[in-house]
Scaffold this motif. Structure first.
Motif, PDB file in Angstrom:
ATOM      1  N   LEU A  96       0.821  -1.218   0.000  1.00 33.43           N
ATOM      2  CA  LEU A  96       0.000   0.000   0.000  1.00 33.43           C
ATOM      3  C   LEU A  96       0.853   1.265   0.000  1.00 33.43           C
ATOM      4  O   LEU A  96       0.467   2.270  -0.614  1.00 33.43           O
ATOM      5  CB  LEU A  96      -0.979  -0.002   1.169  1.00 33.43           C
ATOM      6  N   HIS A  97       1.991   1.242   0.637  1.00 34.52           N
ATOM      7  CA  HIS A  97       2.881   2.414   0.578  1.00 34.52           C
ATOM      8  C   HIS A  97       3.392   2.633  -0.839  1.00 34.52           C
ATOM      9  O   HIS A  97       3.512   3.773  -1.296  1.00 34.52           O
ATOM     10  CB  HIS A  97       4.031   2.271   1.567  1.00 34.52           C
ATOM     11  N   LYS A  98       3.683   1.562  -1.560  1.00 36.78           N
ATOM     12  CA  LYS A  98       4.120   1.693  -2.958  1.00 36.78           C
ATOM     13  C   LYS A  98       2.964   2.225  -3.816  1.00 36.78           C
ATOM     14  O   LYS A  98       3.174   3.065  -4.690  1.00 36.78           O
ATOM     15  CB  LYS A  98       4.618   0.337  -3.472  1.00 36.78           C
ATOM     16  N   GLU A  99       1.745   1.749  -3.566  1.00 36.69           N
ATOM     17  CA  GLU A  99       0.574   2.263  -4.283  1.00 36.69           C
ATOM     18  C   GLU A  99       0.376   3.748  -3.992  1.00 36.69           C
ATOM     19  O   GLU A  99       0.058   4.519  -4.898  1.00 36.69           O
ATOM     20  CB  GLU A  99      -0.699   1.496  -3.914  1.00 36.69           C
ATOM     21  N   ALA A 100       0.552   4.156  -2.750  1.00 33.87           N
ATOM     22  CA  ALA A 100       0.380   5.569  -2.391  1.00 33.87           C
ATOM     23  C   ALA A 100       1.373   6.440  -3.158  1.00 33.87           C
ATOM     24  O   ALA A 100       1.018   7.529  -3.632  1.00 33.87           O
ATOM     25  CB  ALA A 100       0.548   5.763  -0.886  1.00 33.87           C
ATOM     26  N   ALA A 101       2.603   5.975  -3.308  1.00 34.95           N
ATOM     27  CA  ALA A 101       3.606   6.723  -4.077  1.00 34.95           C
ATOM     28  C   ALA A 101       3.198   6.816  -5.549  1.00 34.95           C
ATOM     29  O   ALA A 101       3.336   7.872  -6.184  1.00 34.95           O
ATOM     30  CB  ALA A 101       4.982   6.075  -3.934  1.00 34.95           C
ATOM     31  N   ALA A 102       2.668   5.719  -6.096  1.00 30.45           N
ATOM     32  CA  ALA A 102       2.215   5.733  -7.494  1.00 30.45           C
ATOM     33  C   ALA A 102       1.023   6.663  -7.660  1.00 30.45           C
ATOM     34  O   ALA A 102       0.946   7.416  -8.644  1.00 30.45           O
ATOM     35  CB  ALA A 102       1.854   4.320  -7.945  1.00 30.45           C
ATOM     36  N   LEU A 103       0.111   6.652  -6.718  1.00 25.94           N
ATOM     37  CA  LEU A 103      -1.044   7.557  -6.779  1.00 25.94           C
ATOM     38  C   LEU A 103      -0.602   9.009  -6.804  1.00 25.94           C
ATOM     39  O   LEU A 103      -1.157   9.825  -7.539  1.00 25.94           O
ATOM     40  CB  LEU A 103      -1.968   7.320  -5.579  1.00 25.94           C
ATOM     41  N   ALA A 104       0.392   9.332  -6.002  1.00 22.62           N
ATOM     42  CA  ALA A 104       0.887  10.711  -5.954  1.00 22.62           C
ATOM     43  C   ALA A 104       1.407  11.160  -7.317  1.00 22.62           C
ATOM     44  O   ALA A 104       1.284  12.330  -7.678  1.00 22.62           O
ATOM     45  CB  ALA A 104       1.978  10.842  -4.894  1.00 22.62           C
ATOM     46  N   ASN A 105       1.970  10.238  -8.080  1.00 26.61           N
ATOM     47  CA  ASN A 105       2.487  10.574  -9.406  1.00 26.61           C
ATOM     48  C   ASN A 105       1.411  10.579 -10.479  1.00 26.61           C
ATOM     49  O   ASN A 105       1.350  11.483 -11.293  1.00 26.61           O
ATOM     50  CB  ASN A 105       3.582   9.590  -9.820  1.00 26.61           C
ATOM     51  N   PHE A 106       0.580   9.548 -10.510  1.00 25.84           N
ATOM     52  CA  PHE A 106      -0.355   9.374 -11.617  1.00 25.84           C
ATOM     53  C   PHE A 106      -1.728   9.986 -11.376  1.00 25.84           C
ATOM     54  O   PHE A 106      -2.486  10.195 -12.321  1.00 25.84           O
ATOM     55  CB  PHE A 106      -0.489   7.897 -11.962  1.00 25.84           C
ATOM     56  N   TYR A 107      -2.080  10.225 -10.136  1.00 26.91           N
ATOM     57  CA  TYR A 107      -3.368  10.823  -9.766  1.00 26.91           C
ATOM     58  C   TYR A 107      -3.080  11.946  -8.765  1.00 26.91           C
ATOM     59  O   TYR A 107      -3.397  11.829  -7.589  1.00 26.91           O
ATOM     60  CB  TYR A 107      -4.286   9.765  -9.142  1.00 26.91           C
ATOM     61  N   PRO A 108      -2.472  13.035  -9.211  1.00 23.52           N
ATOM     62  CA  PRO A 108      -1.912  14.032  -8.299  1.00 23.52           C
ATOM     63  C   PRO A 108      -2.908  14.743  -7.388  1.00 23.52           C
ATOM     64  O   PRO A 108      -2.498  15.276  -6.357  1.00 23.52           O
ATOM     65  CB  PRO A 108      -1.225  15.026  -9.238  1.00 23.52           C
ATOM     66  N   TRP A 109      -4.174  14.754  -7.715  1.00 21.04           N
ATOM     67  CA  TRP A 109      -5.138  15.408  -6.827  1.00 21.04           C
ATOM     68  C   TRP A 109      -5.751  14.454  -5.826  1.00 21.04           C
ATOM     69  O   TRP A 109      -6.413  14.863  -4.888  1.00 21.04           O
ATOM     70  CB  TRP A 109      -6.246  16.079  -7.633  1.00 21.04           C
ATOM     71  N   VAL A 110      -5.550  13.177  -6.037  1.00 21.12           N
ATOM     72  CA  VAL A 110      -6.090  12.185  -5.116  1.00 21.12           C
ATOM     73  C   VAL A 110      -5.159  12.088  -3.913  1.00 21.12           C
ATOM     74  O   VAL A 110      -3.953  11.950  -4.065  1.00 21.12           O
ATOM     75  CB  VAL A 110      -6.235  10.801  -5.804  1.00 21.12           C
ATOM     76  N   LYS A 111      -5.734  12.179  -2.740  1.00 23.44           N
ATOM     77  CA  LYS A 111      -4.955  12.086  -1.502  1.00 23.44           C
ATOM     78  C   LYS A 111      -5.059  10.667  -0.954  1.00 23.44           C
ATOM     79  O   LYS A 111      -6.150  10.134  -0.807  1.00 23.44           O
ATOM     80  CB  LYS A 111      -5.475  13.065  -0.445  1.00 23.44           C
ATOM     81  N   ALA A 112      -3.926  10.063  -0.672  1.00 26.11           N
ATOM     82  CA  ALA A 112      -3.886   8.712  -0.117  1.00 26.11           C
ATOM     83  C   ALA A 112      -3.303   8.785   1.286  1.00 26.11           C
ATOM     84  O   ALA A 112      -2.252   9.387   1.499  1.00 26.11           O
ATOM     85  CB  ALA A 112      -3.027   7.806  -0.994  1.00 26.11           C
ATOM     86  N   SER A 113      -4.008   8.188   2.242  1.00 18.58           N
ATOM     87  CA  SER A 113      -3.511   8.202   3.620  1.00 18.58           C
ATOM     88  C   SER A 113      -3.767   6.848   4.273  1.00 18.58           C
ATOM     89  O   SER A 113      -4.800   6.215   4.035  1.00 18.58           O
ATOM     90  CB  SER A 113      -4.177   9.323   4.418  1.00 18.58           C
ATOM     91  N   ASP A 114      -2.806   6.418   5.097  1.00 21.24           N
ATOM     92  CA  ASP A 114      -2.973   5.171   5.838  1.00 21.24           C
ATOM     93  C   ASP A 114      -4.193   5.303   6.733  1.00 21.24           C
ATOM     94  O   ASP A 114      -4.400   6.342   7.358  1.00 21.24           O
ATOM     95  CB  ASP A 114      -1.755   4.895   6.725  1.00 21.24           C
ATOM     96  N   ARG A 115      -4.978   4.260   6.747  1.00 23.34           N
ATOM     97  CA  ARG A 115      -6.145   4.280   7.624  1.00 23.34           C
ATOM     98  C   ARG A 115      -5.955   3.310   8.778  1.00 23.34           C
ATOM     99  O   ARG A 115      -6.264   3.627   9.903  1.00 23.34           O
ATOM    100  CB  ARG A 115      -7.396   3.938   6.838  1.00 23.34           C
TER     101      ARG A 115
END
Length: 155
Positions: free
Chosen positions: A62-81
């Motif tokens: 999930l941490h690797k996915e969060a890094a990818a989201l930051a690059n490919f979906y820059p407005w989407v915020k990903a946070s550990d729940r």
């Protein structure tokens, strides 16, 4: 004329990449394939190479996915729940993998896709991607417009 900033150019690139991905889904569904079939074809291989290891923990994944989201979906915020041995969750807000902004469904709709088409594709994409790393991965749209990405496996 003002030259776009690096961030503005990156946002445009991200939106164009999303348009290409959704256009592929639209093409597949127009030609009789289900969103799940298309997701399996696009995401059914390569996860272990992307991850850099064959057996990540759910939290590592999930941490690797969060890094990818930051690059490919820059407005989407990903946070550990939540994270516990063998299980981790990531909350995606301010958009989803269908889009972001005032109308996150605008690109999908313009391509003739329904919200259900995109959610089915997204769900299967995460499932088959995680399966390659022996993880059970699922994504759940929540009533407040956020999405919960969960990963479970052995730790």
């Amino acid at each position: 004329m003002k030259r776009p900033t690096l961030r503005e150019r990156w946002m445009a690139t991200a939106r164009n990449r999303l348009r290409v991905e959704l256009a592929g889904l639209a093409f597949a569904t127009r030609h009789g394939h289900s969103p799940e079939e298309y997701a399996g074809e696009v995401w059914g291989r390569g996860a272990r190479g992307w991850m850099g290891k064959p057996d990540p923990t759910p939290l590592e994944y999930l941490h690797k996915e969060a890094a990818a989201l930051a690059n490919f979906y820059p407005w989407v915020k990903a946070s550990d729940r939540r994270a516990a041995p063998g299980h981790a969750e990531l909350l995606m807000s301010e958009g989803c993998l269908a889009g972001w902004g005032e109308d996150r469904w605008a690109i999908a709709t313009s391509l003739g896709l329904s919200r259900q088409d995109v959610c089915r594709y997204c769900s299967e994409a995460f499932r088959v991607w995680g399966e390659q790393m022996d993880l059970k991965v699922s994504i759940t749209p929540l009533s407040d417009g956020t999405c919960l990405l969960s990963a479970a496996g052995e730790e």
